[in-house]
Design a protein around this motif. Structure first.
Motif, PDB file in Angstrom:
ATOM      1  N   PRO A  22       0.832  -1.206   0.000  1.00 24.85           N
ATOM      2  CA  PRO A  22       0.000   0.000   0.000  1.00 24.85           C
ATOM      3  C   PRO A  22       0.872   1.264   0.000  1.00 24.85           C
ATOM      4  CG  PRO A  22      -0.831  -1.570   1.597  1.00 24.85           C
ATOM      5  CD  PRO A  22       0.494  -2.103   1.107  1.00 24.85           C
ATOM      6  N   GLN A  23       0.458   2.256  -0.762  1.00 29.12           N
ATOM      7  CA  GLN A  23       1.241   3.477  -0.939  1.00 29.12           C
ATOM      8  C   GLN A  23       1.612   4.117   0.398  1.00 29.12           C
ATOM      9  OE1 GLN A  23      -0.530   6.316  -3.564  1.00 29.12           O
ATOM     10  NE2 GLN A  23       1.325   7.531  -3.721  1.00 29.12           N
ATOM     11  N   ILE A  24       0.748   4.025   1.365  1.00 24.07           N
ATOM     12  CA  ILE A  24       1.022   4.636   2.668  1.00 24.07           C
ATOM     13  C   ILE A  24       2.255   4.010   3.352  1.00 24.07           C
ATOM     14  CG2 ILE A  24      -0.529   3.120   3.987  1.00 24.07           C
ATOM     15  CD1 ILE A  24      -1.340   5.666   5.571  1.00 24.07           C
ATOM     16  N   HIS A  25       2.602   2.776   2.964  1.00 20.71           N
ATOM     17  CA  HIS A  25       3.735   2.075   3.575  1.00 20.71           C
ATOM     18  C   HIS A  25       4.976   2.013   2.668  1.00 20.71           C
ATOM     19  CE1 HIS A  25       1.209   0.894   6.860  1.00 20.71           C
ATOM     20  NE2 HIS A  25       0.355   0.299   6.042  1.00 20.71           N
ATOM     21  N   GLN A  26       4.892   2.529   1.448  1.00 21.82           N
ATOM     22  CA  GLN A  26       6.000   2.379   0.506  1.00 21.82           C
ATOM     23  C   GLN A  26       7.277   3.089   0.949  1.00 21.82           C
ATOM     24  OE1 GLN A  26       4.503   3.261  -3.431  1.00 21.82           O
ATOM     25  NE2 GLN A  26       3.560   1.246  -3.610  1.00 21.82           N
ATOM     26  N   ALA A  27       7.169   4.258   1.549  1.00 23.70           N
ATOM     27  CA  ALA A  27       8.376   4.963   2.017  1.00 23.70           C
ATOM     28  C   ALA A  27       9.069   4.157   3.110  1.00 23.70           C
ATOM     29  CB  ALA A  27       8.022   6.356   2.525  1.00 23.70           C
ATOM     30  N   ASP A  28       8.290   3.565   4.010  1.00 21.60           N
ATOM     31  CA  ASP A  28       8.874   2.716   5.061  1.00 21.60           C
ATOM     32  C   ASP A  28       9.520   1.480   4.449  1.00 21.60           C
ATOM     33  OD1 ASP A  28       8.018   4.433   7.080  1.00 21.60           O
ATOM     34  OD2 ASP A  28       6.124   3.351   7.351  1.00 21.60           O
ATOM     35  N   ALA A  29       8.877   0.905   3.448  1.00 23.07           N
ATOM     36  CA  ALA A  29       9.425  -0.275   2.784  1.00 23.07           C
ATOM     37  C   ALA A  29      10.756   0.051   2.113  1.00 23.07           C
ATOM     38  CB  ALA A  29       8.432  -0.819   1.758  1.00 23.07           C
ATOM     39  N   ILE A  30      10.850   1.217   1.483  1.00 17.58           N
ATOM     40  CA  ILE A  30      12.106   1.628   0.861  1.00 17.58           C
ATOM     41  C   ILE A  30      13.210   1.700   1.915  1.00 17.58           C
ATOM     42  CG2 ILE A  30      13.296   3.620  -0.174  1.00 17.58           C
ATOM     43  CD1 ILE A  30      10.813   4.025  -1.910  1.00 17.58           C
ATOM     44  N   GLN A  31      12.905   2.302   3.049  1.00 17.78           N
ATOM     45  CA  GLN A  31      13.899   2.407   4.125  1.00 17.78           C
ATOM     46  C   GLN A  31      14.282   1.025   4.641  1.00 17.78           C
ATOM     47  OE1 GLN A  31      15.695   5.057   5.207  1.00 17.78           O
ATOM     48  NE2 GLN A  31      14.754   5.965   3.393  1.00 17.78           N
TER      49      GLN A  31
END
Length: 81
Positions: A22-31
């Motif tokens: 989900p887009q809301i979690h993509q930045a965390d996934a990248i990190q």
């Protein structure tokens, strides 16, 4: 008119799995992925994500642990096209 062929997706690409997060979690996934892979630039992560760099077995397992375990993407939806 030019005849464009379909772009082949590397079997080592995990961009498919990333897109299922989900887009809301993509930045965390990248990190999470950058820390796990010890990558310091997003551009290098995207190279990995597109499959331009073949992952080691331990990296493949870790990528699956992050995408499947933490973000609940089915393993069949992680790799390839």
């Amino acid at each position: 008119m030019s005849n464009q062929s379909a772009i082949e997706v590397s079997p080592y690409s995990f961009e498919k799995g990333y897109r299922h997060i989900p887009q809301i979690h993509q930045a965390d996934a990248i990190q999470d992925l950058m820390v796990f892979l010890k990558i310091t630039s997003v551009s290098n992560l995207y190279r990995r994500m597109r499959g331009e760099v073949e992952p080691k077995v331990s990296e493949k397992e870790g990528i699956e642990r992050i995408i499947n375990g933490k973000y609940k993407v089915a393993k069949k939806n992680i790799w390839g096209a």
